[in-house]
Write a protein that holds these residues in place. Structure first.
Motif, PDB file in Angstrom:
ATOM      1  N   VAL A  68       0.847  -1.198   0.000  1.00 20.41           N
ATOM      2  CA  VAL A  68       0.000   0.000   0.000  1.00 20.41           C
ATOM      3  C   VAL A  68       0.879   1.243   0.000  1.00 20.41           C
ATOM      4  O   VAL A  68       1.906   1.306   0.689  1.00 20.41           O
ATOM      5  N   TYR A  69       0.469   2.213  -0.792  1.00 23.99           N
ATOM      6  CA  TYR A  69       1.125   3.522  -0.816  1.00 23.99           C
ATOM      7  C   TYR A  69       0.240   4.510  -0.087  1.00 23.99           C
ATOM      8  O   TYR A  69      -0.930   4.707  -0.446  1.00 23.99           O
ATOM      9  N   VAL A  70       0.782   5.147   0.952  1.00 27.57           N
ATOM     10  CA  VAL A  70       0.046   6.133   1.740  1.00 27.57           C
ATOM     11  C   VAL A  70       0.275   7.510   1.145  1.00 27.57           C
ATOM     12  O   VAL A  70       1.384   8.051   1.193  1.00 27.57           O
ATOM     13  N   ALA A  71      -0.775   8.083   0.578  1.00 29.94           N
ATOM     14  CA  ALA A  71      -0.701   9.395  -0.075  1.00 29.94           C
ATOM     15  C   ALA A  71      -1.730  10.344   0.513  1.00 29.94           C
ATOM     16  O   ALA A  71      -2.214  11.253  -0.163  1.00 29.94           O
ATOM     17  N   THR A  72      -2.077  10.132   1.768  1.00 30.69           N
ATOM     18  CA  THR A  72      -3.040  10.986   2.454  1.00 30.69           C
ATOM     19  C   THR A  72      -2.355  12.268   2.930  1.00 30.69           C
ATOM     20  O   THR A  72      -1.166  12.478   2.695  1.00 30.69           O
ATOM     21  N   THR A  73      -3.087  13.137   3.615  1.00 27.60           N
ATOM     22  CA  THR A  73      -2.500  14.369   4.136  1.00 27.60           C
ATOM     23  C   THR A  73      -1.542  14.057   5.289  1.00 27.60           C
ATOM     24  O   THR A  73      -1.626  12.995   5.926  1.00 27.60           O
ATOM     25  N   ASN A  74      -0.631  14.980   5.559  1.00 18.90           N
ATOM     26  CA  ASN A  74       0.440  14.735   6.526  1.00 18.90           C
ATOM     27  C   ASN A  74      -0.058  14.261   7.889  1.00 18.90           C
ATOM     28  O   ASN A  74       0.573  13.430   8.539  1.00 18.90           O
ATOM     29  N   ASP A  75      -1.185  14.800   8.333  1.00 20.13           N
ATOM     30  CA  ASP A  75      -1.696  14.453   9.654  1.00 20.13           C
ATOM     31  C   ASP A  75      -2.130  12.999   9.746  1.00 20.13           C
ATOM     32  O   ASP A  75      -2.250  12.450  10.848  1.00 20.13           O
ATOM     33  N   ARG A  76      -2.361  12.340   8.619  1.00 16.45           N
ATOM     34  CA  ARG A  76      -2.841  10.958   8.606  1.00 16.45           C
ATOM     35  C   ARG A  76      -1.740   9.927   8.362  1.00 16.45           C
ATOM     36  O   ARG A  76      -1.984   8.721   8.484  1.00 16.45           O
ATOM     37  N   HIS A  77      -0.567  10.336   7.986  1.00 10.27           N
ATOM     38  CA  HIS A  77       0.445   9.381   7.561  1.00 10.27           C
ATOM     39  C   HIS A  77       0.697   8.290   8.597  1.00 10.27           C
ATOM     40  O   HIS A  77       0.747   7.100   8.259  1.00 10.27           O
ATOM     41  N   HIS A  78       0.874   8.673   9.855  1.00  5.58           N
ATOM     42  CA  HIS A  78       1.186   7.663  10.868  1.00  5.58           C
ATOM     43  C   HIS A  78       0.007   6.735  11.111  1.00  5.58           C
ATOM     44  O   HIS A  78       0.184   5.535  11.353  1.00  5.58           O
ATOM     45  N   LEU A  79      -1.213   7.267  11.054  1.00  2.00           N
ATOM     46  CA  LEU A  79      -2.408   6.437  11.255  1.00  2.00           C
ATOM     47  C   LEU A  79      -2.533   5.395  10.152  1.00  2.00           C
ATOM     48  O   LEU A  79      -2.801   4.207  10.419  1.00  2.00           O
ATOM     49  N   ASP A  80      -2.355   5.809   8.919  1.00  2.00           N
ATOM     50  CA  ASP A  80      -2.515   4.904   7.797  1.00  2.00           C
ATOM     51  C   ASP A  80      -1.367   3.904   7.717  1.00  2.00           C
ATOM     52  O   ASP A  80      -1.577   2.739   7.373  1.00  2.00           O
ATOM     53  N   ALA A  81      -0.159   4.369   8.026  1.00  2.00           N
ATOM     54  CA  ALA A  81       0.973   3.447   8.046  1.00  2.00           C
ATOM     55  C   ALA A  81       0.791   2.388   9.126  1.00  2.00           C
ATOM     56  O   ALA A  81       1.042   1.194   8.900  1.00  2.00           O
ATOM     57  N   MET A  82       0.328   2.807  10.301  1.00  2.00           N
ATOM     58  CA  MET A  82       0.126   1.852  11.393  1.00  2.00           C
ATOM     59  C   MET A  82      -0.957   0.845  11.044  1.00  2.00           C
ATOM     60  O   MET A  82      -0.841  -0.352  11.359  1.00  2.00           O
ATOM     61  N   ALA A  83      -2.008   1.295  10.375  1.00  2.00           N
ATOM     62  CA  ALA A  83      -3.078   0.377   9.967  1.00  2.00           C
ATOM     63  C   ALA A  83      -2.534  -0.691   9.023  1.00  2.00           C
ATOM     64  O   ALA A  83      -2.924  -1.865   9.106  1.00  2.00           O
ATOM     65  N   CYS A  84      -1.644  -0.295   8.115  1.00  2.00           N
ATOM     66  CA  CYS A  84      -1.039  -1.266   7.201  1.00  2.00           C
ATOM     67  C   CYS A  84      -0.170  -2.266   7.964  1.00  2.00           C
ATOM     68  O   CYS A  84      -0.234  -3.479   7.701  1.00  2.00           O
ATOM     69  N   VAL A  85       0.628  -1.760   8.886  1.00  2.00           N
ATOM     70  CA  VAL A  85       1.476  -2.647   9.682  1.00  2.00           C
ATOM     71  C   VAL A  85       0.630  -3.643  10.461  1.00  2.00           C
ATOM     72  O   VAL A  85       0.924  -4.851  10.502  1.00  2.00           O
ATOM     73  N   GLU A  86      -0.429  -3.157  11.080  1.00  2.00           N
ATOM     74  CA  GLU A  86      -1.299  -4.040  11.863  1.00  2.00           C
ATOM     75  C   GLU A  86      -2.000  -5.076  10.989  1.00  2.00           C
ATOM     76  O   GLU A  86      -2.315  -6.179  11.457  1.00  2.00           O
ATOM     77  N   ALA A  87      -2.216  -4.740   9.716  1.00  2.00           N
ATOM     78  CA  ALA A  87      -2.828  -5.685   8.785  1.00  2.00           C
ATOM     79  C   ALA A  87      -1.793  -6.601   8.141  1.00  2.00           C
ATOM     80  O   ALA A  87      -2.151  -7.511   7.383  1.00  2.00           O
ATOM     81  N   GLY A  88      -0.517  -6.351   8.425  1.00  2.00           N
ATOM     82  CA  GLY A  88       0.544  -7.159   7.845  1.00  2.00           C
ATOM     83  C   GLY A  88       0.814  -6.867   6.384  1.00  2.00           C
ATOM     84  O   GLY A  88       1.337  -7.719   5.655  1.00  2.00           O
ATOM     85  N   VAL A  89       0.489  -5.652   5.944  1.00  2.00           N
ATOM     86  CA  VAL A  89       0.662  -5.268   4.543  1.00  2.00           C
ATOM     87  C   VAL A  89       1.866  -4.330   4.412  1.00  2.00           C
ATOM     88  O   VAL A  89       1.915  -3.295   5.078  1.00  2.00           O
ATOM     89  N   PRO A  90       2.831  -4.645   3.569  1.00  2.00           N
ATOM     90  CA  PRO A  90       3.950  -3.730   3.329  1.00  2.00           C
ATOM     91  C   PRO A  90       3.436  -2.349   2.916  1.00  2.00           C
ATOM     92  O   PRO A  90       2.411  -2.233   2.239  1.00  2.00           O
ATOM     93  N   VAL A  91       4.192  -1.309   3.312  1.00  2.00           N
ATOM     94  CA  VAL A  91       3.670   0.035   3.100  1.00  2.00           C
ATOM     95  C   VAL A  91       4.787   1.009   2.745  1.00  2.00           C
ATOM     96  O   VAL A  91       5.866   1.002   3.340  1.00  2.00           O
ATOM     97  N   LEU A  92       4.509   1.832   1.736  1.00  2.00           N
ATOM     98  CA  LEU A  92       5.353   2.952   1.343  1.00  2.00           C
ATOM     99  C   LEU A  92       4.636   4.212   1.801  1.00  2.00           C
ATOM    100  O   LEU A  92       3.521   4.490   1.353  1.00  2.00           O
ATOM    101  N   VAL A  93       5.269   4.984   2.696  1.00  2.00           N
ATOM    102  CA  VAL A  93       4.617   6.120   3.339  1.00  2.00           C
ATOM    103  C   VAL A  93       5.159   7.418   2.762  1.00  2.00           C
ATOM    104  O   VAL A  93       6.361   7.687   2.847  1.00  2.00           O
ATOM    105  N   GLU A  94       4.281   8.219   2.199  1.00  2.00           N
ATOM    106  CA  GLU A  94       4.714   9.498   1.641  1.00  2.00           C
ATOM    107  C   GLU A  94       5.341  10.353   2.735  1.00  2.00           C
ATOM    108  O   GLU A  94       4.943  10.310   3.897  1.00  2.00           O
ATOM    109  N   LYS A  95       6.351  11.128   2.341  1.00  2.00           N
ATOM    110  CA  LYS A  95       6.991  12.018   3.313  1.00  2.00           C
ATOM    111  C   LYS A  95       6.074  13.211   3.586  1.00  2.00           C
ATOM    112  O   LYS A  95       5.276  13.599   2.706  1.00  2.00           O
TER     113      LYS A  95
END
Length: 331
Positions: A68-95
């Protein structure tokens, strides 16, 4: 194998990622947004099969996506990245990886415990121009690098509703464009040991312009700036006793270098790359996933955390406080 990508977020950068994934033979199979209509419109426009009106609904069937590529707004990056980790899905997190170091460390700790691949999308480190500059510096073309200067300033429209100027969405020049010169100087000179910053704030309370001086050990110094109101250009110079190497704008994505001795240009070098440049980080993600790696050697999590630590310090010095830090927000 064909790598199946999901994308969280529907902005312009998500469109670039769709093109890059397809250029490398991958498939974008799903997109999610906080707005169902926006997700559906993006899916229709980009010919993506599945669209979800809540970000994390995309992760309800983690077996359907490979990354999953996280391309949400900056305030959401950690939330969306953590959701991917908890689901066991590799994740590329936008800076930026997160709004602050505490949140970044939480995601990294969870990823390391789970063994899930996580990488910050600092695409600059994969660009041909950056890689070539690194090679030339390592080869001693300027001697020992002693001073790095970089600027990333653009004159954006002063729209207080735009994400760049929104305190609630994690806006400000440091997190959006200052992260490039900071990563650049750290990559060339090593981890900073001291920093001093001056800045001006927009009416919304985020940083509009920041000027930074850093020490990297005993003899190495850097000076860099970032701005949403001053059109400084986007160039960088690495200098030593034997000369200087300039990365012409935009230094984070460009492919033209010039080598100087004194005031004389003795060599110019142009590099051609893919149309939008995101293909290189797509290659790295696929390489890591297929190799069973939990992080990238080229863009390690330690570098992400170092960058986040200094972004926190620079924000503190210029007086930027986000809602979750002053109690006015909860994200």
């Amino acid at each position: 194998m064909t790598v199946r990508w999901g994308i969280l977020g529907t902005g312009g950068i998500a469109r670039k990622m769709v093109a890059a994934v397809r250029a490398r033979g991958g498939e974008v199979v799903a997109v999610a947004s906080g707005d169902a209509a926006r997700a559906r419109a993006f899916a229709d426009e980009q010919n993506v099969a599945s669209a979800y009106g809540r970000h994390h609904d995309l992760l309800a069937r983690p077996e359907d996506v490979d990354v999953v590529y996280v391309a949400t707004t900056n305030d959401r990056h950690h939330l969306d990245a953590m959701a991917c980790v908890e689901a066991g899905v590799p994740v590329l997190v936008e800076k930026p990886f997160a709004l602050d170091l505490e949140r970044a460390e939480a995601v990294v700790a969870a990823a390391r415990t789970a063994g899930t691949f996580v990488m910050e999308a600092m695409w600059m480190r994969f660009q041909p121009g950056f890689v070539e500059a690194e090679r030339r510096v390592a080869a001693g073309q300027v001697g020992e690098p002693l001073l790095v200067q970089a600027d990333f300033g653009i004159a954006a429209l002063p729209d207080t509703d735009r994400r760049w100027f929104s305190r609630e969405l994690g806006g400000g020049a440091l997190l959006d464009v200052g992260i490039y010169p900071l990563t650049f100087v750290t990559s060339v000179l090593g981890t900073p040991t001291r920093a001093a910053a001056l800045g001006t704030l927009a009416d919304t309370g985020v940083d509009a312009t920041v000027s930074v001086a850093m020490r990297h050990g005993q003899e190495r110094l850097s000076s860099w700036s970032c701005s949403f109101v001053a059109d400084t250009g986007v160039e960088a110079t690495v200098a030593g006793r034997e000369g200087s190497l300039r990365l012409h704008g935009p230094f984070h994505a460009g492919g033209r270098l010039s080598l100087r001795r004194g005031s004389t240009v003795v060599e110019e070098h142009a590099l051609e790359g893919p149309e939008n440049g995101f293909e290189h980080e797509v290659d790295e993600v696929v390489h890591c996933i297929e190799g069973g790696r939990s992080q990238s050697e080229r863009m390690p999590l330690a570098l992400t955390l170092t960058t986040m630590r200094w972004l926190d310090e620079l924000r503190r010095q210029v007086g930027v406080v986000y809602p979750h830090e002053d109690g006015s927000g909860t994200v």
